[in-house]
Design an enzyme around this catalytic site. Structure first.
Site, PDB file in Angstrom:
ATOM      1  CG  ASN A 217      -6.597  -0.688   1.712  1.00 34.96           C
ATOM      2  OD1 ASN A 217      -5.927  -0.386   0.735  1.00 34.96           O
ATOM      3  ND2 ASN A 217      -6.048  -1.068   2.859  1.00 34.96           N
TER       4      ASN A 217
ATOM      5  CG  HIS B  51      -3.062   3.549   2.276  1.00 33.34           C
ATOM      6  ND1 HIS B  51      -3.680   3.111   1.125  1.00 33.34           N
ATOM      7  CD2 HIS B  51      -3.013   2.473   3.108  1.00 33.34           C
ATOM      8  CE1 HIS B  51      -3.976   1.832   1.257  1.00 33.34           C
ATOM      9  NE2 HIS B  51      -3.594   1.415   2.452  1.00 33.34           N
TER      10      HIS B  51
ATOM     11  CB  CYS C  52      -0.946   0.004   1.189  1.00 37.40           C
ATOM     12  SG  CYS C  52      -2.002  -1.436   1.245  1.00 37.40           S
TER      13      CYS C  52
HETATM   14  N1  COA Z   1     -17.960  -9.079   9.935  1.00 34.46           N
HETATM   15  C1  COA Z   1     -18.380  -9.364  11.189  1.00 34.46           C
HETATM   16  N2  COA Z   1     -17.532  -9.710  12.163  1.00 34.46           N
HETATM   17  C2  COA Z   1     -16.224  -9.756  11.883  1.00 34.46           C
HETATM   18  C3  COA Z   1     -15.736  -9.477  10.587  1.00 34.46           C
HETATM   19  C4  COA Z   1     -16.669  -9.134   9.599  1.00 34.46           C
HETATM   20  N3  COA Z   1     -16.318  -8.835   8.337  1.00 34.46           N
HETATM   21  N4  COA Z   1     -14.393  -9.593  10.585  1.00 34.46           N
HETATM   22  C5  COA Z   1     -14.053  -9.941  11.834  1.00 34.46           C
HETATM   23  N5  COA Z   1     -15.149 -10.047  12.611  1.00 34.46           N
HETATM   24  C6  COA Z   1     -15.247 -10.394  14.022  1.00 34.46           C
HETATM   25  C7  COA Z   1     -14.029 -11.146  14.511  1.00 34.46           C
HETATM   26  O1  COA Z   1     -14.151 -12.515  14.243  1.00 34.46           O
HETATM   27  C8  COA Z   1     -14.078 -10.846  16.002  1.00 34.46           C
HETATM   28  O2  COA Z   1     -15.001 -11.696  16.608  1.00 34.46           O
HETATM   29  P1  COA Z   1     -14.734 -12.286  18.065  1.00 34.46           P
HETATM   30  O3  COA Z   1     -14.643 -11.080  18.973  1.00 34.46           O
HETATM   31  O4  COA Z   1     -15.900 -13.149  18.302  1.00 34.46           O
HETATM   32  O5  COA Z   1     -13.420 -13.028  17.963  1.00 34.46           O
HETATM   33  C9  COA Z   1     -14.642  -9.436  16.063  1.00 34.46           C
HETATM   34  O6  COA Z   1     -15.265  -9.197  14.789  1.00 34.46           O
HETATM   35  C10 COA Z   1     -13.593  -8.379  16.302  1.00 34.46           C
HETATM   36  O7  COA Z   1     -12.496  -8.646  15.447  1.00 34.46           O
HETATM   37  P2  COA Z   1     -11.269  -7.698  15.375  1.00 34.46           P
HETATM   38  O8  COA Z   1     -10.296  -8.269  14.380  1.00 34.46           O
HETATM   39  O9  COA Z   1     -10.772  -7.381  16.738  1.00 34.46           O
HETATM   40  O10 COA Z   1     -11.947  -6.395  14.776  1.00 34.46           O
HETATM   41  P3  COA Z   1     -11.341  -4.984  14.619  1.00 34.46           P
HETATM   42  O11 COA Z   1     -12.140  -4.000  15.342  1.00 34.46           O
HETATM   43  O12 COA Z   1      -9.847  -4.996  14.851  1.00 34.46           O
HETATM   44  O13 COA Z   1     -11.590  -4.723  13.071  1.00 34.46           O
HETATM   45  C11 COA Z   1     -10.314  -4.716  11.057  1.00 34.46           C
HETATM   46  C12 COA Z   1     -11.015  -5.569  12.108  1.00 34.46           C
HETATM   47  C13 COA Z   1      -9.696  -5.647  10.029  1.00 34.46           C
HETATM   48  C14 COA Z   1     -11.364  -3.854  10.385  1.00 34.46           C
HETATM   49  C15 COA Z   1      -9.257  -3.836  11.764  1.00 34.46           C
HETATM   50  O14 COA Z   1      -8.438  -4.638  12.585  1.00 34.46           O
HETATM   51  C16 COA Z   1      -8.385  -3.102  10.796  1.00 34.46           C
HETATM   52  O15 COA Z   1      -8.844  -2.248  10.065  1.00 34.46           O
HETATM   53  N6  COA Z   1      -7.084  -3.379  10.806  1.00 34.46           N
HETATM   54  C17 COA Z   1      -6.150  -2.708   9.926  1.00 34.46           C
HETATM   55  C18 COA Z   1      -6.296  -3.305   8.563  1.00 34.46           C
HETATM   56  C19 COA Z   1      -5.580  -2.522   7.510  1.00 34.46           C
HETATM   57  O16 COA Z   1      -5.545  -1.321   7.513  1.00 34.46           O
HETATM   58  N7  COA Z   1      -5.054  -3.272   6.534  1.00 34.46           N
HETATM   59  C20 COA Z   1      -4.467  -2.731   5.399  1.00 34.46           C
HETATM   60  C21 COA Z   1      -3.111  -2.206   5.642  1.00 34.46           C
HETATM   61  S1  COA Z   1      -2.583  -1.318   4.255  1.00 34.46           S
END
Ligand code: COA
Length: 333
Positions: free
Chosen positions: A290, A260, A118
């Site tokens: 993204n 980004h 990215c």
């Molecule tokens: N829909 C519903 N529930 C979901 C889900 C979805 N699409 N994806 C994950 N979950 C669930 C998980 O299983 C977890 O359940 P649990 O508590 O029963 O284990 C819960 O939601 C929380 O998961 P978590 O990973 O802690 O969520 P989060 O608040 O961290 O959000 C992201 C997840 C991916 C949105 C977040 O971590 C994020 O944006 N990270 C950075 C990613 C990024 O920028 N990547 C690109 C880099 S260039």
């Protein structure tokens, strides 16, 4: 000629996205997820995805570059270098940059793909500016393009909801009139010890311990979302702070922070901490998700076409991504 004798100007911009829209409602039909969850956690409502029968990163990147050339009123034959930042090129060899340069009529311009996930567009911008300042290149086409829809597992709800496909491009040219124009400060950094947080495995034995019990599709992006979030939310702010401190610019001096589009919460956290006003941070993650290396170039083109970037403006580009990598580029346009 000394590097101080001339500057670098942005003479045109372009972008391309697929027509096909993948909404949160579409994802609700194939995944255990909900529109509310996706919007609250990421800010994304919809993203664009390629129809792999007729398009991909080659066509998207080529179309973005062609539009940037048209916008700049520069002939493809004037390009002496094409840099295409991407992690989803169709082939490892040749690079998409080579095929794009040939398709548009830019042979024998140098051409290569750059892999910085990215951060790719900002890396490419920095490399292009440096090569022009060195006196070795005069007109460079820079593209950032990814079709992450070709590299995500649509059974993996934590990754597939985030990504979309897009390309953004700029044409950079040596500026003999304004030595002060161009990139006035840049950083490119990486910490490969953190690679496991965001990776695309090609072989089973490359799967790291934390991920080994999970169902994995070879070739598809894997992400430790919480780790990446933790890293990004701090790094994003630090990179912008560093760019301001090192250039002596204040938030008031900068006309746009071109960021980004990773997750709206990451961008909002930096905006709050640094007091960046809404009108200086272009957001399009709600409609495009993204798009990896495509996102910064797409944002810039939207600002450029809307006449929100003017000669003399200070513009800060900032990105982070797989590697993990991060980069900034501060421009006097
Ligand atoms: N829909 C519903 N529930 C979901 C889900 C979805 N699409 N994806 C994950 N979950 C669930 C998980 O299983 C977890 O359940 P649990 O508590 O029963 O284990 C819960 O939601 C929380 O998961 P978590 O990973 O802690 O969520 P989060 O608040 O961290 O959000 C992201 C997840 C991916 C949105 C977040 O971590 C994020 O944006 N990270 C950075 C990613 C990024 O920028 N990547 C690109 C880099 S260039």
């Amino acid at each position: 000629m000394s590097s101080a004798a001339f500057g670098v100007k942005i003479v045109g911009a372009g972008s391309a996205v697929p027509d096909r829209v993948l909404t949160n409602a579409d994802l609700e039909k194939i995944l255990d997820t909900s529109n509310d969850w996706i919007v609250q956690r990421t800010g994304i409502h919809e993203r664009r995805v390629v129809d792999q029968n007729i398009e991909g990163t080659f066509t998207l990147a080529r179309d973005a570059l062609r539009r940037a050339l048209d916008d700049a009123k520069v002939q493809p034959s004037e390009l002496d270098l094409v840099i295409n930042a991407s992690v989803t090129a169709e082939m490892r060899c040749p690079s998409n940059a080579c095929r794009i340069a040939s398709d548009l009529g830019a042979v024998p311009a140098g051409a290569f793909d750059l892999v910085a996930a990215c951060s790719g567009f900002v890396y490419a911008l920095n490399v292009a500016d440096s090569l022009i300042r060195s006196g070795r290149h005069r007109t460079v086409g820079v593209i950032g393009c990814d079709a992450m829809s070709t590299a995500v597992d649509y059974e993996d709800r934590s990754v597939s909801i985030l990504f979309g496909d897009a390309a953004g491009s700029v044409i950079l040219q040596r500026d003999d009139e304004r030595p002060g124009a161009g990139c006035i400060y840049q950083t490119m950094n990486a910490d490969g010890s953190t690679w496991e947080s965001l990776y695309m495995p090609e072989r089973g034995h490359e799967i790291p311990e934390w991920d080994s019990a999970n169902p994995i599709k070879i070739g598809c992006l894997r992400m430790n979302g919480r780790e990446v979030y933790r890293f990004a939310v701090t790094k994003f702010r630090e990179v912008i702070e560093d760019a301001l401190t090192k250039t002596g610019l204040t938030v008031d001096d900068v006309s746009q922070f071109v960021c980004h589009q990773s997750n709206i919460r990451i961008i909002n956290a930096a905006m709050e901490k640094l007091g960046l006003p809404e009108e200086k941070v272009h957001i399009n993650i709600d409609r495009f998700g993204n798009s990896s290396a495509g996102s910064v170039g797409l944002c810039f083109d939207q600002l450029w076409q809307a006449d929100k970037i003017r000669p003399g403006d200070a513009v800060v580009f900032v990105a982070f991504g797989g590697g993990l990598t991060w980069a900034s580029s501060v421009w006097r346009v």
